[in-house]
Design an enzyme around this catalytic site. Structure first.
Site, short mmCIF file in Angstrom:
data_model
loop_
_atom_site.label_atom_id
_atom_site.label_comp_id
_atom_site.label_asym_id
_atom_site.label_seq_id
_atom_site.Cartn_x
_atom_site.Cartn_y
_atom_site.Cartn_z
N LYS A 1 -12.22 -3.35 18.11
CA LYS A 1 -10.83 -3.73 18.42
C LYS A 1 -10.52 -3.54 19.89
CE LYS A 1 -9.33 -2.98 13.67
NZ LYS A 1 -8.22 -3.55 12.93
N PRO B 1 -3.61 -11.76 10.34
CA PRO B 1 -4.03 -11.60 11.74
C PRO B 1 -4.26 -10.12 12.03
CG PRO B 1 -1.68 -12.10 11.61
CD PRO B 1 -2.22 -12.24 10.22
N LYS C 1 9.23 -17.26 -9.44
CA LYS C 1 8.61 -16.09 -10.07
C LYS C 1 7.48 -16.56 -11.00
CE LYS C 1 9.49 -12.18 -13.00
NZ LYS C 1 10.24 -11.77 -14.17
N LYS D 1 -14.35 0.70 14.72
CA LYS D 1 -13.08 0.02 15.01
C LYS D 1 -12.69 0.18 16.47
CE LYS D 1 -11.49 -0.06 10.29
NZ LYS D 1 -10.76 0.51 9.19
N ASN E 1 0.84 -1.19 0.00
CA ASN E 1 0.00 0.00 0.00
C ASN E 1 0.88 1.24 0.00
OD1 ASN E 1 0.50 0.87 2.86
ND2 ASN E 1 -0.35 -1.18 3.24
N PHE F 1 -5.20 3.40 14.56
CA PHE F 1 -5.61 4.36 13.53
C PHE F 1 -6.74 3.71 12.73
CE2 PHE F 1 -2.71 8.06 12.87
CZ PHE F 1 -1.92 7.88 13.99
N ILE G 1 -3.49 -7.47 14.25
CA ILE G 1 -2.48 -7.27 15.31
C ILE G 1 -3.04 -6.42 16.44
CG2 ILE G 1 -0.13 -6.48 15.77
CD1 ILE G 1 0.34 -6.61 12.69
N ASP H 1 -4.80 -6.27 5.15
CA ASP H 1 -5.88 -7.09 5.69
C ASP H 1 -5.88 -8.48 5.07
OD1 ASP H 1 -6.97 -5.21 7.44
OD2 ASP H 1 -7.97 -4.17 5.78
O1 PMT Z 1 2.53 6.15 6.58
P1 PMT Z 1 1.95 7.45 6.09
O2 PMT Z 1 2.16 7.66 4.61
O3 PMT Z 1 2.43 8.62 6.92
O4 PMT Z 1 0.35 7.38 6.25
C1 PMT Z 1 -0.20 7.34 7.52
C2 PMT Z 1 -1.42 6.41 7.56
C3 PMT Z 1 -2.52 7.02 6.69
C4 PMT Z 1 -1.07 5.02 7.06
C5 PMT Z 1 -1.86 6.36 9.08
O5 PMT Z 1 -2.24 7.62 9.49
C6 PMT Z 1 -3.00 5.36 9.26
O6 PMT Z 1 -4.16 5.64 9.06
N1 PMT Z 1 -2.63 4.11 9.67
C7 PMT Z 1 -3.58 2.99 9.80
C8 PMT Z 1 -3.75 2.32 8.47
C9 PMT Z 1 -4.66 1.10 8.55
O7 PMT Z 1 -4.22 0.01 8.40
O8 PMT Z 1 -5.92 1.39 8.90
P2 PMT Z 1 -7.09 0.28 9.04
O9 PMT Z 1 -8.31 1.09 9.23
O10 PMT Z 1 -7.03 -0.68 7.90
O11 PMT Z 1 -6.71 -0.49 10.37
C10 PMT Z 1 -7.17 -0.10 11.64
C11 PMT Z 1 -6.09 -0.33 12.68
O12 PMT Z 1 -5.83 -1.72 12.79
C12 PMT Z 1 -4.76 0.32 12.37
O13 PMT Z 1 -4.20 0.84 13.58
C13 PMT Z 1 -3.90 -0.82 11.83
O14 PMT Z 1 -2.52 -0.61 12.15
C14 PMT Z 1 -4.48 -2.01 12.57
N2 PMT Z 1 -4.43 -3.27 11.82
C15 PMT Z 1 -5.01 -3.39 10.60
C16 PMT Z 1 -5.00 -4.61 9.96
C17 PMT Z 1 -4.37 -5.70 10.57
N3 PMT Z 1 -4.30 -6.88 9.96
N4 PMT Z 1 -3.79 -5.56 11.76
C18 PMT Z 1 -3.84 -4.38 12.40
O15 PMT Z 1 -3.31 -4.26 13.51
#
Ligand code: PMT
Length: 409
Positions: free
Chosen positions: A346, A309, A293, A342, A215, A328, A311, A283
């Site tokens: 979470k 998973p 390859k 969330k 991403n 976030f 996290i 995700d």
């Molecule tokens: O890195 P930059 O370019 O500065 O951009 C910053 C950002 C936009 C990436 C940051 O501000 C941000 O939003 N980070 C969270 C991105 C994300 O994965 O969001 P989500 O809504 O998909 O996930 C929600 C939360 O679960 C996040 O804290 C993520 O770290 C966590 N997560 C998600 C999926 C997963 N499998 N495990 C997780 O722990």
């Protein structure tokens, strides 16, 4: 952090170049101002080359016009006032006895002393001089005045001096001056004692040995959080996918995939007082990455993906009592609603919901903004640099910590 580095005329002037490099390593933007005396010891060109900015030398025609730095953009419009307002901190290193006297008496007869009088930023002075000049009653009285006005003094070290005498007067160690600057620019030490685990960057999930699903996360948000947390006195461990950041004085762990990030987070979680997950974690990952390859054969290629998973949820389940967890939420619509969902699902203490639909802010950009959601309230985080946003998030973290402690006692 924007640092105005004033250099006075003394044998230690060359060490200001080292200080400039150290400040840059710590992520600071540095503008150099030389006194006429300093120019006798070291040329503006050295500082212009190192800082990438024109060096300022005179009250009447601040930017020097040597051929190399003349090509650099003029840093300011209306000179000394603009410069004085630009700075987060003014440091004078080395500061001569004469400069200390001017500062103590409010004299403004050259660019540096005028800026010192005009700035509202904290001032750090690192004197260097002959031992007798240092101990002279006039110098000591000036220092007393400056200290009483809140000027941060980095005392000179003792040793052999350029004049051949031995005693106090050597410019303090560069690291000592740099930490005094950091401390002066960030007087808030509200996270001292916190051990913060921060994740940054986008994970990469292997498709085959050369390709991955990824991403646009740059890691900037997580790195800004790490910088700001360090400046506020926290101990930081950064788990990142974006490579080592040399300016960050903290433990850094490099990972690539969601699984590697999970292992690192769960390993460090028991030692942390707070986890902040700014990383963009995949995700889904390829269920069975190819060992070789993948060859271009048919018109279409289907990859079977499986969930990674979560996290954040797992960390919330496994955390020790008292550990705070901030996640976030990266959304392209219904940002606050999705963030709130969330927060509940979470089971974390706060979610920073940010909009990642544009290119000007959010993912990959220098700016960000959003809403920090708590179970009982929410705080708007206005569009700003990621460093400023990080400061606001950490301010809320410090408030949350105090709330929790008060509830316990
Ligand atoms: O890195 P930059 O370019 O500065 O951009 C910053 C950002 C936009 C990436 C940051 O501000 C941000 O939003 N980070 C969270 C991105 C994300 O994965 O969001 P989500 O809504 O998909 O996930 C929600 C939360 O679960 C996040 O804290 C993520 O770290 C966590 N997560 C998600 C999926 C997963 N499998 N495990 C997780 O722990």
């Amino acid at each position: 952090m924007k640092v105005l580095l004033g250099v006075c005329g003394g044998i230690a002037a060359y060490k200001a170049a080292e200080l400039l490099r150290e400040l840059q390593r710590q992520g600071a933007e540095v503008q150099v101002v030389l006194t006429q005396g300093a120019e006798k010891f070291i040329t503006p060109l050295t500082f212009a080359a190192l800082s990438g900015r024109q060096v300022l030398t005179s009250l009447w025609n601040p930017a020097v016009s040597d051929s190399a730095s003349a090509e650099m953009p003029q840093p300011f419009g209306i000179e000394h006032i603009d410069i004085a307002q630009w700075a987060d901190v003014l440091v004078i290193a080395p500061a001569t006895a004469h400069m200390l006297a001017k500062l103590a008496h409010g004299m403004a007869d050259d660019l540096l002393s005028t800026i010192a009088l005009a700035t509202t930023a904290p001032i750090v002075v690192a004197p260097a001089m002959n031992v007798n000049m240092w101990h002279n009653a006039a110098t000591q009285a000036n220092l007393k005045t400056l200290r009483s006005r809140g000027v941060h003094l980095v005392e000179p070290a003792s040793g052999e001096l350029a004049c051949g005498m031995v005693g106090e007067g050597r410019l303090a160690e560069i690291g000592e001056i740099a930490s005094a600057i950091l401390h002066a620019a960030n007087p808030i030490r509200d996270l001292a004692g916190e051990r913060i685990l921060i994740t940054a960057g986008g994970t990469r999930e292997a498709v085959d040995p050369v390709r991955y699903l990824g991403n646009r996360s740059s890691g900037k948000m997580g790195i800004a959080l790490a910088e700001a947390a360090l400046a506020r006195g926290a101990e930081v461990t950064l788990i990142t996918t974006t490579g080592r950041v040399s300016s960050l004085r903290c433990k850094q762990i490099q990972v690539e995939s969601a699984e590697q990030m999970r292992t690192a987070v769960l390993h460090h979680l028991p030692q942390a007082t707070t986890l902040i997950m700014a990383a963009a974690v995949a995700d889904y990952r390829v269920a069975t990455p190819s060992e070789q390859k993948i060859k271009k054969s048919s018109e279409h290629l289907t990859l079977e993906l499986e969930r990674t998973p979560d996290i954040l949820s797992e960390a919330a389940r496994l955390r020790l009592p008292g550990t705070l967890i901030i996640g976030f939420a990266a959304e392209t619509r219904h940002v606050s609603e999705e963030g709130r969902r969330k927060l509940r699902e979470k089971d974390v203490d706060a979610i920073v919901a940010n909009d990642v639909s544009g290119t000007e802010s959010g993912i990959g950009a220098d700016l960000n903004g959003g809403t920090m959601l708590f179970a009982d309230r929410e705080v708007t985080l206005p569009l700003s640099t990621k460093r400023k946003m990080a400061e606001s998030i950490l301010h809320e973290l410090a408030t949350l910590r105090v709330d929790r402690l008060q509830r316990i006692s």
